[in-house]
Design a protein around this motif. Structure first.
Motif, mmCIF file in Angstrom:
data_model
loop_
_atom_site.group_PDB
_atom_site.id
_atom_site.type_symbol
_atom_site.label_atom_id
_atom_site.label_comp_id
_atom_site.label_asym_id
_atom_site.label_seq_id
_atom_site.Cartn_x
_atom_site.Cartn_y
_atom_site.Cartn_z
ATOM 1 N N THR A 73 -46.609 16.182 -23.760
ATOM 2 C CA THR A 73 -46.718 16.905 -22.497
ATOM 3 C C THR A 73 -46.672 18.401 -22.774
ATOM 4 O O THR A 73 -45.750 18.888 -23.438
ATOM 5 N N CYS A 74 -47.674 19.136 -22.274
ATOM 6 C CA CYS A 74 -47.754 20.580 -22.491
ATOM 7 C C CYS A 74 -47.106 21.314 -21.325
ATOM 8 O O CYS A 74 -47.471 21.095 -20.168
ATOM 9 N N LEU A 75 -46.150 22.193 -21.624
ATOM 10 C CA LEU A 75 -45.489 22.979 -20.589
ATOM 11 C C LEU A 75 -46.054 24.399 -20.510
ATOM 12 O O LEU A 75 -46.240 24.932 -19.424
ATOM 13 N N THR A 76 -46.309 25.018 -21.662
ATOM 14 C CA THR A 76 -46.911 26.353 -21.684
ATOM 15 C C THR A 76 -47.897 26.435 -22.845
ATOM 16 O O THR A 76 -47.814 25.674 -23.807
ATOM 17 N N GLY A 77 -48.829 27.385 -22.743
ATOM 18 C CA GLY A 77 -49.775 27.598 -23.833
ATOM 19 C C GLY A 77 -50.847 26.529 -23.891
ATOM 20 O O GLY A 77 -51.252 25.952 -22.880
ATOM 21 N N LYS A 78 -51.306 26.236 -25.095
ATOM 22 C CA LYS A 78 -52.363 25.253 -25.318
ATOM 23 C C LYS A 78 -52.003 24.389 -26.519
ATOM 24 O O LYS A 78 -51.508 24.889 -27.526
ATOM 25 N N VAL A 79 -52.271 23.077 -26.395
ATOM 26 C CA VAL A 79 -51.880 22.120 -27.428
ATOM 27 C C VAL A 79 -53.084 21.278 -27.819
ATOM 28 O O VAL A 79 -53.828 20.808 -26.940
ATOM 29 N N ASN A 80 -53.285 21.099 -29.116
ATOM 30 C CA ASN A 80 -54.316 20.188 -29.613
ATOM 31 C C ASN A 80 -53.631 18.942 -30.158
ATOM 32 O O ASN A 80 -52.793 19.017 -31.057
ATOM 33 N N VAL A 81 -53.976 17.784 -29.604
ATOM 34 C CA VAL A 81 -53.393 16.512 -30.040
ATOM 35 C C VAL A 81 -54.498 15.689 -30.686
ATOM 36 O O VAL A 81 -55.576 15.513 -30.098
ATOM 37 N N SER A 82 -54.246 15.180 -31.879
ATOM 38 C CA SER A 82 -55.296 14.451 -32.587
ATOM 39 C C SER A 82 -54.737 13.249 -33.328
ATOM 40 O O SER A 82 -53.551 13.192 -33.663
ATOM 41 N N ASP A 83 -55.620 12.276 -33.562
ATOM 42 C CA ASP A 83 -55.322 11.184 -34.479
ATOM 43 C C ASP A 83 -56.432 11.183 -35.518
ATOM 44 O O ASP A 83 -57.130 12.179 -35.697
ATOM 45 N N LYS A 84 -56.639 10.074 -36.198
ATOM 46 C CA LYS A 84 -57.633 10.059 -37.265
ATOM 47 C C LYS A 84 -59.074 10.102 -36.744
ATOM 48 O O LYS A 84 -59.989 10.452 -37.495
ATOM 49 N N LEU A 85 -59.268 9.761 -35.470
ATOM 50 C CA LEU A 85 -60.625 9.633 -34.954
ATOM 51 C C LEU A 85 -61.013 10.677 -33.923
ATOM 52 O O LEU A 85 -62.177 11.056 -33.830
#
Length: 261
Positions: A152-164
């Motif tokens: 869960t992103c509260l501030t800013g920017k987040v990149n979430v990744s897995d292998k694909l």
């Protein structure tokens, strides 16, 4: 001329040992002196080699040295990382990082649940199994337990990744692993994801066994019955000193009486 009768005798009376010593004494002394010099070079060589070995080994030591921060059931833990970034660990959680390598690579491994407030700087990666969260400076919550995963992103920017694949999150967005796929969605209030920091429980359509498991984790208890119907529970309440009060709140709507083992 018949030379058979000619006899030539040396005109000196010195013995061969004396002649050898007088003639080759300087060479012998020089050889002896040169024999000492390699020993001096050898000492310098070993000192230099030792220093070089230390210089080579230091990065390896920095890279392989890791630090673990672990919090057990019934507790929370606040951790300050080398760059001033902070991590709040929920009960039964663990992070691992490399403090001596930190200014080269900000890399954290997480098991459990934690809230991160990251200082701006180089890329900050949080790995949980095959999932990675990458940020430059932001705040977010990660839940990674028993095959369940969400960010869960509260501030800013987040990149979430897995292998694909990967998804980008901005404030009030959540990424989750759902039906074998990494997806994202908008949520009403991202701050609800960190209510656990204030000892609050908020559940919306959560399987009852998962609710009881979270209560067990926060209080460090075991709850009976062991077999709990797979109902869905929605509700919110605050952690009290007596876990029996919380168990009554959860069990009463279903007509279930929970007891502490």
């Amino acid at each position: 001329m018949n030379t058979d009768k000619i006899k030539i005798e040396p005109r000196w009376e010195k013995s061969k040992d004396k002649i050898w010593n007088e003639t080759f004494a300087d060479l012998t002394e020089e050889t002896t002196t040169q024999g000492i010099e390699p020993k001096r070079k050898s000492l310098r060589f070993y000192v230099a080699a030792s220093v070089a070995a230390i210089i080579i080994l230091l990065p390896s030591i920095a890279f392989f040295y890791t630090k673990n921060e672990v919090v057990g059931r019934g507790s929370h833990l606040a951790v300050v990382l080398p760059d001033g970034s902070t991590v709040d660990l929920n009960a039964e959680s663990k992070i691992t990082y490399k403090p001596l390598w930190w200014h080269i690579s900000r890399d954290v491994e997480l098991k459990g649940e934690a809230y991160f407030e990251v200082k701006k700087g180089s890329t900050f990666d949080v790995r949980s199994g095959e999932y990675t969260v990458s940020v430059l400076g932001t705040s977010f919550n990660i839940f990674s337990r028993d095959g369940k995963y969400n960010v869960t992103c509260l501030t800013g920017k987040v990149n979430v990744s897995d292998k694909l694949e990967s998804v980008i999150l901005t404030p009030n967005m959540q990424a989750l692993w759902d039906n074998g796929k990494l997806t994202s969605k908008d949520i009403d209030d991202a701050k609800e994801s960190i209510n656990w920091k204030q000892g609050k429980f908020i559940f919306v359509g959560v399987p009852l066994p998962d609710v009881i498991q979270e209560i067990e984790r926060q209080y460090n208890i075991e709850v009976l019955p062991n077999s709990i119907p797979d109902y869905s529970y929605s509700g919110n309440f605050t952690k009290t000193n007596d876990p029996n009060d919380v168990l009554k709140i959860v069990g009463t709507p279903f007509g279930i009486e929970f007891k502490i083992k």
